[in-house]
Design an enzyme around this catalytic site. Sequence first.
Site, PDB file in Angstrom:
ATOM      1  N   GLU A 131      14.343   6.260   0.537  1.00  0.00           N
ATOM      2  CA  GLU A 131      13.603   7.505   0.798  1.00  0.00           C
ATOM      3  C   GLU A 131      14.344   8.697   0.205  1.00  0.00           C
ATOM      4  O   GLU A 131      15.566   8.792   0.320  1.00  0.00           O
ATOM      5  CB  GLU A 131      13.435   7.703   2.314  1.00  0.00           C
ATOM      6  CG  GLU A 131      12.396   6.766   2.907  1.00  0.00           C
ATOM      7  CD  GLU A 131      12.204   6.984   4.397  1.00  0.00           C
ATOM      8  OE1 GLU A 131      13.060   7.619   5.028  1.00  0.00           O
ATOM      9  OE2 GLU A 131      11.194   6.485   4.914  1.00  0.00           O
ATOM     10  N   LYS A 155      -3.724   0.573 -15.675  1.00  0.00           N
ATOM     11  CA  LYS A 155      -4.988   0.406 -16.417  1.00  0.00           C
ATOM     12  C   LYS A 155      -4.653   0.307 -17.911  1.00  0.00           C
ATOM     13  O   LYS A 155      -3.950  -0.609 -18.288  1.00  0.00           O
ATOM     14  CB  LYS A 155      -5.944   1.518 -16.027  1.00  0.00           C
ATOM     15  CG  LYS A 155      -6.268   1.438 -14.508  1.00  0.00           C
ATOM     16  CD  LYS A 155      -7.207   2.517 -13.998  1.00  0.00           C
ATOM     17  CE  LYS A 155      -7.360   2.386 -12.477  1.00  0.00           C
ATOM     18  NZ  LYS A 155      -8.203   3.450 -11.903  1.00  0.00           N
ATOM     19  N   ARG A 209       0.982  -2.178 -10.825  1.00  0.00           N
ATOM     20  CA  ARG A 209       0.133  -1.320  -9.995  1.00  0.00           C
ATOM     21  C   ARG A 209       1.000  -0.209  -9.420  1.00  0.00           C
ATOM     22  O   ARG A 209       1.970  -0.469  -8.711  1.00  0.00           O
ATOM     23  CB  ARG A 209      -0.476  -2.114  -8.843  1.00  0.00           C
ATOM     24  CG  ARG A 209      -1.219  -3.354  -9.258  1.00  0.00           C
ATOM     25  CD  ARG A 209      -2.176  -3.798  -8.186  1.00  0.00           C
ATOM     26  NE  ARG A 209      -3.338  -2.945  -8.225  1.00  0.00           N
ATOM     27  CZ  ARG A 209      -4.356  -3.104  -9.062  1.00  0.00           C
ATOM     28  NH1 ARG A 209      -4.360  -4.076  -9.934  1.00  0.00           N
ATOM     29  NH2 ARG A 209      -5.375  -2.285  -9.017  1.00  0.00           N
ATOM     30  N   TYR A 250      15.710   0.157   0.416  1.00  0.00           N
ATOM     31  CA  TYR A 250      15.059   1.389   0.898  1.00  0.00           C
ATOM     32  C   TYR A 250      15.697   2.594   0.245  1.00  0.00           C
ATOM     33  O   TYR A 250      16.914   2.681   0.164  1.00  0.00           O
ATOM     34  CB  TYR A 250      15.201   1.508   2.428  1.00  0.00           C
ATOM     35  CG  TYR A 250      13.853   1.529   3.092  1.00  0.00           C
ATOM     36  CD1 TYR A 250      13.029   2.641   2.974  1.00  0.00           C
ATOM     37  CD2 TYR A 250      13.381   0.423   3.780  1.00  0.00           C
ATOM     38  CE1 TYR A 250      11.767   2.640   3.536  1.00  0.00           C
ATOM     39  CE2 TYR A 250      12.118   0.422   4.347  1.00  0.00           C
ATOM     40  CZ  TYR A 250      11.314   1.535   4.226  1.00  0.00           C
ATOM     41  OH  TYR A 250      10.069   1.542   4.766  1.00  0.00           O
ATOM     42  N   ASP A 263      -6.940  13.838 -14.201  1.00  0.00           N
ATOM     43  CA  ASP A 263      -6.701  12.485 -13.694  1.00  0.00           C
ATOM     44  C   ASP A 263      -6.958  11.526 -14.847  1.00  0.00           C
ATOM     45  O   ASP A 263      -8.105  11.238 -15.186  1.00  0.00           O
ATOM     46  CB  ASP A 263      -7.635  12.206 -12.512  1.00  0.00           C
ATOM     47  CG  ASP A 263      -7.398  10.825 -11.908  1.00  0.00           C
ATOM     48  OD1 ASP A 263      -6.700  10.001 -12.544  1.00  0.00           O
ATOM     49  OD2 ASP A 263      -7.919  10.571 -10.803  1.00  0.00           O
ATOM     50  N   THR A 275      -2.709   6.433 -12.813  1.00  0.00           N
ATOM     51  CA  THR A 275      -2.222   5.126 -12.399  1.00  0.00           C
ATOM     52  C   THR A 275      -1.383   4.591 -13.550  1.00  0.00           C
ATOM     53  O   THR A 275      -1.410   5.123 -14.664  1.00  0.00           O
ATOM     54  CB  THR A 275      -3.373   4.136 -12.131  1.00  0.00           C
ATOM     55  OG1 THR A 275      -4.145   4.011 -13.329  1.00  0.00           O
ATOM     56  CG2 THR A 275      -4.264   4.601 -10.994  1.00  0.00           C
TER      57      THR A 275
END
Length: 421
Positions: free
Chosen positions: A58, A231, A237, A56, A202, A228
Amino acid sequence: MHEPAISHLSAADPELAGLVEAEATRQYEKVRLIASENYVSTAVLEATGTVLTNKYSEGYAGKRYYEGQQVIDQVETLAIERAKALFGVDHANVQPYSGSPANLAVYMALANPGDTVMGMALPDGGHLTHGWGVSATGKWFNPVRYGVAKETGTVDLDQVRDLAREHRPKLIFCGGTAIPRTIDFPAFAEIAREVDAVLVADIAHIAGLVAGGAHPSPVGHAQITSTTTHKTLRGPRGAMVFSDAEYAKALDKAVFPGLQGGPHNHTTAAIAVSLGEAATPEFRVYAHAVVANAKALAAALLERGFDLVSGGTDNHLILVDLTSKGIGGKPAAQALDRAGIELNYNTVPFDPRKPFDPSGIRLGTAAITTRGLDVDLMPKVAEWMDGAVTAAGAGDEAAIERIAAEIRELLAGYPMPGYTA
Ligand SMILES: *Cc1c(COP(=O)(O)O)cnc(C)c1O
């Protein structure tokens, strides 16, 4: 067999391991033309399957809310530095879980609910998150939508300018999911400047082409760029948001704590690996080969009487209007899948049919180029597509089966990253 091997998974959970192997084989045997998909390298696959998933973290490097970040800080910093160098940006955030949350972070950083925002309409090639009605972005903001010109099938910049002057949006999104032509970032920037809007590019679909020099970069024109990573960029991903220095703080705060908790560190590591790959000369060759394949496939499809939106392509993507072939997009896509050619049905601009059974199909060449298919094979791919579409119309399942067998035979000569035959 999946590579890296999944022997522990096979022992612990044969049912799930069997599904993974089945999917690997399916990907090996198909001509994968889904425009938003690719094959990641074995190195990227390995990075996603590491113990980094256990941690973790954060916050951001040097400002975390949990202890034990000695290594994770370095991993995330490496990804950020590689992104900044590759795309030439002031600031990069590599934590968004995927493209849609990345765009939501842009809204959160720069707009308030109820503000007017502008983006391309979904049926014309825009993305859901550019203010389409069913998306939170269309419900929580006041969306204004532009589209393509009917005669050309390309973005109607006159309409963009007129709408921007009339509605004075806070944000203007350019880019989308079904745009086969070069995005004119300088033209969008000029419009955004005139109405005092922030321009958001984008580049989810074309990020790999931008990185490889096969599509112009939005950097220097758009203040914000979102993308992203999975692609054409050929990473895991995930997503990234880039910005001019001025917006860095607001964007970081929007991603965390505004929208997300702990970043997916195994994904961040894999993003770093894919950015390293994308900075190589081989990747530049790849990006240009993707476009060359798309142009060759478009030419071969046109020769066979397929009608292409905008008449062709400048990038990795082709949008086909099947009206001239007398078949809907959905039955065509399903028949093509049975024939070993995987793509998706898609609305075309001004589509008279319904979104669940539209007139078109969308395809892209990012994955088959990774696989090593070249321009000489594109007429063959077009021939198979034509054959499958014709066979679907005639209800000739035997012909569809024959095409699938021919495709399996051809692809056996083209190795797939992540799989050993
Ligand atoms: C794919 C895509 C997205 C969303 O990405 P997800 O990872 O599916 O959430 C956003 N914008 C554009 C233009 C896309 O093509």
